[in-house]
Design an enzyme around this catalytic site. Structure first.
Site, PDB file in Angstrom:
ATOM      1  N   LEU A 188      -9.106   6.217   0.455  1.00  0.00           N
ATOM      2  CA  LEU A 188      -9.041   7.280  -0.550  1.00  0.00           C
ATOM      3  C   LEU A 188      -7.654   7.425  -1.167  1.00  0.00           C
ATOM      4  CD1 LEU A 188     -11.127  10.024   1.285  1.00  0.00           C
ATOM      5  CD2 LEU A 188     -11.870   8.572  -0.592  1.00  0.00           C
ATOM      6  N   ARG A 189      -6.738   6.531  -0.787  1.00  0.00           N
ATOM      7  CA  ARG A 189      -5.380   6.643  -1.322  1.00  0.00           C
ATOM      8  C   ARG A 189      -5.357   6.418  -2.833  1.00  0.00           C
ATOM      9  NH1 ARG A 189      -1.243   3.926   2.479  1.00  0.00           N
ATOM     10  NH2 ARG A 189      -1.682   5.808   3.670  1.00  0.00           N
ATOM     11  N   GLY A 190      -6.283   5.607  -3.329  1.00  0.00           N
ATOM     12  CA  GLY A 190      -6.347   5.368  -4.764  1.00  0.00           C
ATOM     13  C   GLY A 190      -6.630   6.644  -5.539  1.00  0.00           C
ATOM     14  N   ASP A 200       0.815  -1.210   0.000  1.00  0.00           N
ATOM     15  CA  ASP A 200       0.000   0.000   0.000  1.00  0.00           C
ATOM     16  C   ASP A 200       0.851   1.264   0.000  1.00  0.00           C
ATOM     17  OD1 ASP A 200      -2.653   1.118   0.051  1.00  0.00           O
ATOM     18  OD2 ASP A 200      -2.233   1.783   2.090  1.00  0.00           O
ATOM     19  N   THR A 251      -3.576   9.058  -5.341  1.00  0.00           N
ATOM     20  CA  THR A 251      -2.475   8.634  -6.203  1.00  0.00           C
ATOM     21  C   THR A 251      -2.813   8.839  -7.669  1.00  0.00           C
ATOM     22  OG1 THR A 251      -1.823   6.972  -4.571  1.00  0.00           O
ATOM     23  CG2 THR A 251      -0.955   6.713  -6.793  1.00  0.00           C
TER      24      THR A 251
END
Length: 338
Positions: free
Chosen positions: A277-279, A196, A282
């Site tokens: 919400l990291r997707g 991750d 990024t």
């Protein structure tokens, strides 16, 4: 130091090269993971990055290579600034290898035994994390890395700071770097916690086109026969890429991300069922860096399409009812949403 194969001379592997350039333009993306077969240019591309990137300014006399514009970030810079002796110099962007057999002392730093024995001074000897500050930390066969080093890297990557409390030492220094890992999936999977931390993930395969395979062999043979002549042959193309990266870095802050494209990022991640919400973050950062590389003033749907697979393929939950691979799932969602 052995000469590095020119980045621009690498045949094919366009997604891998693009992901590396995007991460070089925007370190906040969080690094690149390259998984694939042996002998597909994974290590070659990463090592070529060191020769490709333009040099950077650093504080002279600082063991961590701190940015003069942000001096005071470590104890050494604070002391130099207080004494009015703050000078700067140009240094290459560090690309530091972290070997699989590295000890924790070598990675985080430890007591300088030579100075302790000869001078009776309790001093800190910086480790690999200190050397990688403001640069790249490369781990080959990252999926075979020992668990205690994985935990350590996760902590440092999250905080941007290395804290050493051992042997009577108490040291805190900046350690902000782009993590680059490569490996062969047949040798084991990567722990989800570390997976991750990589912003982009790329799958590479050996080329199946005969002409492309022949060109790879010819270039590699020419490089090994006469490295200096081969590097000179590709010098102008590498210089062109270097100028492109430099210009993209300068342009990055001015690139606009319209709300409509942010909505498309969110819709795509919802359609794929990514965690957190990291997707979206990024995907947005990668698309913005790509727009800067392309010389565009704003992010468009075309940018999102090009970086969607590397930004999202490693963030998908396993679906027992869907036997297709992660790349196919992302491509299908992109076709439907974008």
């Amino acid at each position: 130091m052995a000469a590095a194969f020119p980045f621009s001379a690498i045949v094919g592997q366009d997604e891998m090269k693009l992901a590396i350039l995007v991460a070089a333009v925007e370190p906040a993306i969080g690094g690149v993971l390259v998984f694939g077969d042996r002998g597909t240019g994974k290590s070659t591309a990463v090592r070529a990055l060191a020769a490709l990137l333009p040099p950077m300014w650093a504080v002279e006399g600082c063991a961590y290579g701190c940015d003069p514009e942000q001096a005071g970030g470590c104890e050494q810079c604070a002391a130099l600034k207080a004494g009015g002796r703050l000078r700067r110099k140009r240094i290459p962007v560090p690309v530091v290898d972290l070997p699989l057999g590295a000890t924790e002392d070598r990675v985080v730093g430890a007591l300088d035994l030579e100075r302790a024995l000869t001078q009776g001074v309790r001093a800190f000897e910086p480790g690999l994390l200190a050397r990688a500050h403001r640069g790249f930390l490369y781990i080959d066969e990252v999926n075979l890395l020992e668990d205690h080093l994985v935990d350590l890297l996760i902590d440092v990557a999250a905080s941007g700071e290395n804290v050493v409390e051992r042997d009577g030492l108490s040291v805190r220094h900046p350690a902000r770097f782009v993590l680059v890992g490569s490996g062969n999936p047949e040798e084991g999977e990567l722990r989800p916690q570390l997976l991750d931390r990589f912003g982009l993930a790329v799958d590479v395969r050996a080329p199946q086109d005969i002409a492309e395979r022949v060109e790879v062999i010819k270039r590699r043979d020419a490089f090994e026969r006469d490295p200096a002549a081969f590097i000179e042959r590709w010098r102008r193309e590498d210089a062109r890429i270097r100028r492109r990266v430099t210009a993209a870095r300068a342009r990055l802050a001015e690139v606009v991300v319209p709300d409509v494209e942010l909505e498309r990022c969110a819709r795509l991640c919802v359609a794929l069922g990514t965690d957190g919400l990291r997707g979206e973050l990024t995907l947005m950062r990668a698309a913005r860096a790509l727009a800067a590389l392309d010389g565009d003033a704003a992010v468009g749907t075309a940018h999102l399409r090009r970086v969607a697979a590397p930004a999202l393929r490693h963030r998908l939950r396993r679906d027992p009812l869907d036997e297709s691979g992660s790349t196919e799932r992302v491509e299908r969602a992109v076709a439907e949403v974008l």
